[in-house]
Enzyme design. Structure first.
Site, mmCIF file in Angstrom:
data_model
loop_
_atom_site.group_PDB
_atom_site.id
_atom_site.type_symbol
_atom_site.label_atom_id
_atom_site.label_comp_id
_atom_site.label_asym_id
_atom_site.label_seq_id
_atom_site.Cartn_x
_atom_site.Cartn_y
_atom_site.Cartn_z
ATOM 1 N N GLN A 165 0.029 -6.592 -1.080
ATOM 2 C CA GLN A 165 -0.005 -7.054 0.314
ATOM 3 C C GLN A 165 -1.140 -8.033 0.641
ATOM 4 O O GLN A 165 -0.923 -9.021 1.328
ATOM 5 C CB GLN A 165 -0.094 -5.845 1.242
ATOM 6 C CG GLN A 165 -0.063 -6.192 2.715
ATOM 7 C CD GLN A 165 -0.147 -4.951 3.575
ATOM 8 O OE1 GLN A 165 0.804 -4.215 3.719
ATOM 9 N NE2 GLN A 165 -1.322 -4.706 4.119
ATOM 10 N N GLU A 207 -0.869 -12.543 8.415
ATOM 11 C CA GLU A 207 -2.296 -12.478 8.740
ATOM 12 C C GLU A 207 -3.018 -13.770 8.396
ATOM 13 O O GLU A 207 -4.240 -13.812 8.345
ATOM 14 C CB GLU A 207 -2.952 -11.285 8.028
ATOM 15 C CG GLU A 207 -2.367 -9.957 8.478
ATOM 16 C CD GLU A 207 -3.187 -8.755 8.034
ATOM 17 O OE1 GLU A 207 -4.365 -8.919 7.676
ATOM 18 O OE2 GLU A 207 -2.626 -7.655 8.038
ATOM 19 N N ASP A 244 -5.451 -5.187 -1.253
ATOM 20 C CA ASP A 244 -4.752 -4.079 -0.610
ATOM 21 C C ASP A 244 -3.382 -4.006 -1.281
ATOM 22 O O ASP A 244 -2.531 -4.866 -1.049
ATOM 23 C CB ASP A 244 -4.621 -4.295 0.901
ATOM 24 C CG ASP A 244 -3.943 -3.113 1.593
ATOM 25 O OD1 ASP A 244 -3.569 -2.146 0.889
ATOM 26 O OD2 ASP A 244 -3.783 -3.156 2.835
ATOM 27 N N GLU A 287 -7.485 -1.157 -2.081
ATOM 28 C CA GLU A 287 -6.996 -0.302 -0.992
ATOM 29 C C GLU A 287 -5.607 0.215 -1.329
ATOM 30 O O GLU A 287 -4.800 -0.509 -1.915
ATOM 31 C CB GLU A 287 -6.968 -1.158 0.284
ATOM 32 C CG GLU A 287 -6.516 -0.453 1.547
ATOM 33 C CD GLU A 287 -6.587 -1.426 2.730
ATOM 34 O OE1 GLU A 287 -7.467 -2.312 2.744
ATOM 35 O OE2 GLU A 287 -5.745 -1.301 3.638
ATOM 36 N N ASP A 314 -6.078 3.679 3.286
ATOM 37 C CA ASP A 314 -5.595 3.196 4.601
ATOM 38 C C ASP A 314 -4.414 4.065 5.019
ATOM 39 O O ASP A 314 -4.597 5.067 5.719
ATOM 40 C CB ASP A 314 -5.227 1.713 4.493
ATOM 41 C CG ASP A 314 -4.493 1.190 5.721
ATOM 42 O OD1 ASP A 314 -4.551 1.840 6.775
ATOM 43 O OD2 ASP A 314 -3.859 0.105 5.645
ATOM 44 N N LYS A 339 -8.840 2.131 11.546
ATOM 45 C CA LYS A 339 -8.003 1.395 12.489
ATOM 46 C C LYS A 339 -7.810 2.284 13.715
ATOM 47 O O LYS A 339 -7.102 3.297 13.636
ATOM 48 C CB LYS A 339 -6.629 1.121 11.863
ATOM 49 C CG LYS A 339 -6.630 0.144 10.696
ATOM 50 C CD LYS A 339 -5.270 0.186 10.005
ATOM 51 C CE LYS A 339 -5.052 -0.995 9.077
ATOM 52 N NZ LYS A 339 -3.804 -0.835 8.277
ATOM 53 N N ARG A 368 -5.040 -5.030 12.550
ATOM 54 C CA ARG A 368 -3.664 -4.793 12.119
ATOM 55 C C ARG A 368 -3.007 -6.146 11.862
ATOM 56 O O ARG A 368 -3.528 -7.196 12.217
ATOM 57 C CB ARG A 368 -2.850 -4.043 13.191
ATOM 58 C CG ARG A 368 -3.390 -2.691 13.618
ATOM 59 C CD ARG A 368 -3.589 -1.697 12.501
ATOM 60 N NE ARG A 368 -2.466 -1.429 11.643
ATOM 61 C CZ ARG A 368 -1.866 -0.247 11.503
ATOM 62 N NH1 ARG A 368 -2.268 0.794 12.214
ATOM 63 N NH2 ARG A 368 -0.875 -0.063 10.645
ATOM 64 N N SER A 369 -1.819 -6.109 11.260
ATOM 65 C CA SER A 369 -1.140 -7.381 10.997
ATOM 66 C C SER A 369 -0.662 -8.030 12.299
ATOM 67 O O SER A 369 -0.564 -9.243 12.395
ATOM 68 C CB SER A 369 0.006 -7.178 10.015
ATOM 69 O OG SER A 369 0.814 -6.094 10.390
ATOM 70 N N LYS A 390 -12.377 -5.993 8.026
ATOM 71 C CA LYS A 390 -11.187 -6.639 7.454
ATOM 72 C C LYS A 390 -10.301 -7.097 8.608
ATOM 73 O O LYS A 390 -9.909 -6.281 9.444
ATOM 74 C CB LYS A 390 -10.457 -5.609 6.580
ATOM 75 C CG LYS A 390 -9.164 -6.097 5.980
ATOM 76 C CD LYS A 390 -8.410 -4.954 5.301
ATOM 77 C CE LYS A 390 -7.049 -5.425 4.832
ATOM 78 N NZ LYS A 390 -6.162 -4.329 4.440
HETATM 79 P P1 PGA Z 1 -0.648 -3.360 8.855
HETATM 80 O O1 PGA Z 1 -1.381 -3.933 7.573
HETATM 81 O O2 PGA Z 1 -1.465 -3.684 10.046
HETATM 82 O O3 PGA Z 1 0.678 -4.064 8.833
HETATM 83 O O4 PGA Z 1 -0.522 -1.880 8.638
HETATM 84 C C1 PGA Z 1 -2.778 -3.919 7.417
HETATM 85 C C2 PGA Z 1 -3.171 -3.088 6.213
HETATM 86 O O5 PGA Z 1 -2.317 -2.501 5.532
HETATM 87 O O6 PGA Z 1 -4.361 -2.972 5.936
HETATM 88 ZN ZN ZN Z 2 -3.776 -1.447 4.143
#
Ligand code: PGA
Ligand code: ZN
Length: 430
Positions: A165, A207, A244, A287, A314, A339, A368-369, A390
Site C-alpha cells: 500500500q 494519498e 505499509d 507496518e 495499524d 488514528k 487517513r487516505s 504519517k
Molecule cells: P486508510 O490507509 O486510511 O485507507 O486506512 C492508511 C493506512 O493504512 O495507514
Molecule cells: Zn496502514
C-alpha cells in the site's frame, strides 16, 4: 471550571473529503466566544476492529452520506454536552462515550463523536490563548515528528495496481523537520522524473504518491532506492524506506496472495519475503506486515527483526490500548499507529499512546487516505510527543496542509525545537 470554557453551542455540517466523499465537520462554541472546528477523516483500508464510522447507506453518494452522523451531533450530542467544560477533555470524552453506549461507537458514530471531541480541544486551546499542541503538551512539547512520507501509492489506494500500500521514506539523517521535508521533496521529485523516464508517470494515488506502474512489488522498492540516489542522498543513512504492507487487504487465515506477481504465501512465506526485502533494501519500518487476524505471524516477524526494524500495528492494533497491551505480551509489533477515528475520541487515542509508551512501544500519529485541510493530527503528534507522523505523500493540499503546519510549529519553537532522528523508531527492548 471557568464559566468561560463552558460549551454554549455545537454545530455540525456535512463537508467533503479529499476523495470527494461526504464527511463530518463540527464546531464547538464556548461562552467566551471562542470557537473550535474540526473535520474527521476516513479510511479505505480499514481494520475490522476500528470504531464504526456512521454512514447513511442507500443510494445517495454511494451510501457514504453522513446525514445521520451530522444529525446526531446537532441533536443528541449537542444537548448532552451543552454547559460542559471544553477544557476537561477527559470528562467530555467519557461523557460522549457513555452517551453512545455501544462498544464500537456504532450508535452515534465515531465520526460524529470525534468531530466534537477534536473541535472541543481546538476551542479549549483557543480560550487558553495557545496553539493546540501547546495546550495538549505544555511548554515541554518541543519534539517535532519524523515524517513518514509516501513516494509511491498502492494497494486499496491505487486500484490494487500493486499489492503493497505505501512505499514511503523517512529521513533518519536529517537534522531538523524542515530538512527532512527538503530531502523528501527531492526524492519525490526525482521519483516522478524516474517514472516519466520509464514512460509510466500516470498521476498520483489517493494519498498523493506516484501511481505505481510497476511489474513487481520489488520493482517499486528498487525505484525508490534509485530516486533517493538520484536526489543525491545516501540510502539508509540520510534517507531510508518505510513500508505499509497493509497485509489484511490481501491475506486472511494465514493465506496471502500478491496479485501483481500471482504468488501465494503462507505466513512464514510472506515473512521470509519481507525479511529478504529488509536485507536487500534500506528498510527501517514495516507496518501491518501480516494480516490483522495473524497475531502469531506478527509475533514471529517481530521476533525475527524487531530489534532493527520498526514493526508497526495499524489494522492490527486499531489505536486500542487493550490491543497494544495484548500484543506487548505476545511480542507482536513494537510500534502503534495512532488514528483518532479508529477509536472515536481524543482521550481514547491518547490512552493508547500512553499504554504504548509505557510498554516501550514507539508511536506514529497517522492521517487517513480520505483527508481534508484539518491539521489536528499534527498538533497531536507534537503535543503528545509521539515522535513520528504519517500523512501520505508530498503532494495534494490535504497532505501539504499537515506538513506545512508542522513547519510553522518548528519555526515557532525556534531553538527549543528538537528532532530526534532515528532515535524515535520503535525497537524491541532487549
Ligand atoms: P486508510 O490507509 O486510511 O485507507 O486506512 C492508511 C493506512 O493504512 O495507514
Ligand atoms: Zn496502514
Amino acid at each position: 471550571m471557568t464559566n468561560e470554557s463552558q460549551i454554549s453551542d455545537v454545530h455540525a455540517r456535512r463537508v467533503w473529503d479529499s476523495r470527494g466523499r461526504p464527511t463530518v465537520e463540527a464546531e464547538v462554541s464556548l461562552r467566551s466566544g471562542a470557537l473550535g472546528r474540526a473535520i474527521v477523516p476516513a479510511g479505505a483500508s480499514k481494520g475490522r476492529r476500528e470504531a464504526l464510522e456512521l454512514r447513511d447507506g442507500g443510494e445517495r453518494h454511494g451510501g457514504l452520506d453522513v446525514g445521520r452522523a451530522v444529525a446526531n451531533v446537532n441533536g443528541e450530542i449537542r444537548r448532552a454536552v451543552l454547559g460542559m467544560a471544553a477544557d476537561d477533555q477527559e470528562e467530555l470524552d467519557e461523557h460522549l462515550i457513555a452517551l453512545d453506549g455501544s462498544p464500537n461507537r456504532d450508535r452515534l458514530g465515531a465520526n460524529a463523536l470525534l468531530a466534537v471531541s477534536m473541535a472541543a480541544a481546538h476551542a479549549a486551546a483557543s480560550i487558553h490563548g495557545v496553539p493546540l499542541y501547546q495546550y495538549l503538551g505544555g511548554v515541554g512539547a518541543t519534539l517535532l515528528p519524523m515524517p513518514q512520507i509516501q513516494i509511491f501509492g498502492g494497494g486499496a489506494h491505487a486500484g490494487r495496481r500493486v499489492d503493497i500500500q505505501d512505499f514511503m521514506v523517512v529521513c533518519p539523517g536529517a537534522a531538523s523537520f524542515a530538512q527532512a521535508l527538503e530531502w523528501t521533496a527531492e526524492v519525490y521529485r526525482h521519483a516522478g522524473r524516474l517514472m516519466a523516464d520509464r514512460g509510466s508517470q500516470f498521476g498520483v494515488a489517493d494519498e498523493g504518491g506516484w501511481w505505481p506502474a510497476f511489474d513487481t512489488n520489488e520493482d517499486a522498492l528498487a525505484a525508490l532506492v534509485a530516486a533517493i540516489e538520484r536526489a543525491g542522498l545516501v540510502p539508509g543513512e540520510q534517507v531510508a524506506i518505510a513500508l505499509d504492507i497493509a497485509a489484511s487487504e490481501f491475506g486472511r487465515n494465514g493465506r496471502y496472495t500478491l496479485g501483481l506477481e500471482q504468488r501465494q504465501f503462507d505466513s512464514d512465506g510472506l515473512i521470509e519475503l519481507l525479511l529478504r526485502w529488509c536485507d536487500k533494501f534500506p528498510i527501517v519500518s514495516i507496518e501491518d506486515p501480516l494480516a490483522e487476524d495473524d497475531g502469531e505471524g506478527f509475533a514471529r516477524f517481530t521476533a525475527a527483526i524487531g530489534d532493527r526494524v520498526q514493526v508497526v500495528g495499524d489494522d492490527f492494533l486499531v489505536s486500542s490500548a487493550a490491543l497494544v497491551r495484548e500484543s506487548a505480551v505476545a511480542g507482536a509489533a513494537n510500534t502503534v499507529l495512532l488514528k483518532p477515528n479508529q477509536r472515536g475520541t481524543l482521550t481514547e487515542t491518547l490512552r493508547c499512546w500512553e499504554a504504548a509508551r509505557e510498554l516501550g512501544f514507539g508511536g506514529i500519529v497517522s492521517a487517513r487516505s480520505g483527508e481534508s485541510e484539518d491539521t489536528t493530527i499534527v498538533h497531536l503528534a507534537i503535543g503528545w510527543q509521539v515522535g513520528q507522523l504519517k500523512v501520505g505523500a508530498f503532494a495534494r493540499g490535504e497532505r501539504m496542509a499537515k506538513w506545512n503546519e508542522a513547519l510553522r510549529i518548528e519555526e515557532r519553537l525556534g531553538a527549543r525545537a528538537r528532532f530526534a532522528g532515528a532515535g524515535v523508531f520503535g525497537r524491541n527492548i532487549a
